[in-house]
Design an enzyme around this catalytic site. Structure first.
Site, mmCIF file in Angstrom:
data_model
loop_
_atom_site.group_PDB
_atom_site.id
_atom_site.type_symbol
_atom_site.label_atom_id
_atom_site.label_comp_id
_atom_site.label_asym_id
_atom_site.label_seq_id
_atom_site.Cartn_x
_atom_site.Cartn_y
_atom_site.Cartn_z
ATOM 1 N N HIS A 143 1.087 -1.286 0.084
ATOM 2 C CA HIS A 143 -0.210 0.150 0.028
ATOM 3 C C HIS A 143 0.855 1.512 -0.160
ATOM 4 O O HIS A 143 2.084 1.190 0.780
ATOM 5 C CB HIS A 143 -0.652 -0.536 1.170
ATOM 6 C CG HIS A 143 -0.352 -0.264 2.163
ATOM 7 N ND1 HIS A 143 0.207 -1.099 3.056
ATOM 8 C CD2 HIS A 143 0.122 1.051 3.336
ATOM 9 C CE1 HIS A 143 0.967 -1.052 4.444
ATOM 10 N NE2 HIS A 143 0.444 0.238 4.544
ATOM 11 N N GLN A 144 0.545 2.223 -1.196
ATOM 12 C CA GLN A 144 1.354 3.514 -1.118
ATOM 13 C C GLN A 144 0.471 4.451 0.136
ATOM 14 O O GLN A 144 -0.674 4.842 -0.572
ATOM 15 C CB GLN A 144 1.451 3.875 -2.748
ATOM 16 C CG GLN A 144 1.810 5.083 -2.372
ATOM 17 C CD GLN A 144 2.893 5.412 -3.131
ATOM 18 O OE1 GLN A 144 3.744 5.528 -4.290
ATOM 19 N NE2 GLN A 144 1.417 6.486 -4.497
#
Length: 184
Positions: A143-144
């Site tokens: 996840h960013q």
């Protein structure tokens, strides 16, 4: 007001009286503070695998793409702190397919535009923590982070009290971002 045996007021007896302090209630963080960490296993134990199976409002999903989606961070650093995630349970950026990488990047750019429209931040922090030793809270599902920033958004609370004041509820932030999401 009643008093105790030694004429000392007990907290329960004056709990509703104003004392000049503003309270910052964040009961949702007790799961995190209590150490009840999400699972690294794919499926219901992984919050990023479980979120897409819920309604957008319940899962805090801002936007769904074909291969990736955007969700509010349940433990945000700032209002509008969102995460870009692939639907597929992979841990590393290099594990994304070329198609996933393309959509992951496009959704990150759209997230920046939506946040600019919804809340006019002065800057952003973008980043991925790859692996638990690098600070990933959910290391097994990539996840960013996209964190909007404003001048003065850091103060003594995070440093001294380990508390972050957030002026908006997650559902209100989600509504603003959904309305501001770029079309097309």
């Amino acid at each position: 007001m009643a008093t105790g045996a030694d004429d000392v007021e007990t907290p329960a007896e004056f709990a509703g009286e104003p004392d000049g302090f503003q309270r910052l209630w964040t009961p949702h963080r007790m799961v995190y503070v209590g150490g009840d960490k999400p699972s690294d296993e794919a499926g219901e134990g992984c919050p990023f695998c479980a979120a897409p199976d819920r309604s957008d409002a319940e899962g805090l999903i801002v936007h769904r793409g074909d291969l990736c989606y955007v969700v509010l961070n349940l433990f945000p650093y700032n209002p509008g702190h969102i995460l870009v995630c692939p639907y597929r349970h992979v841990s590393l950026y290099v594990d994304l397919t070329d198609e996933e990488t393309t959509e992951f990047t496009a959704l990150t750019k759209q997230a920046l535009r939506a946040l600019e429209t919804a809340s006019a931040p002065m800057g952003f922090n973008l980043g991925m923590n790859q692996g638990a030793v690098a600070g990933a809270g959910v290391a097994a599902h990539l996840h960013q982070h996209v964190v909007p920033r404003w001048g003065g958004d850091s103060n003594f609370l995070p440093v001294v009290a380990r508390t972050k004041a957030l002026p908006m509820l997650l559902e209100d932030v989600r509504t603003r971002l959904v309305e501001a999401w770029p079309q097309g």
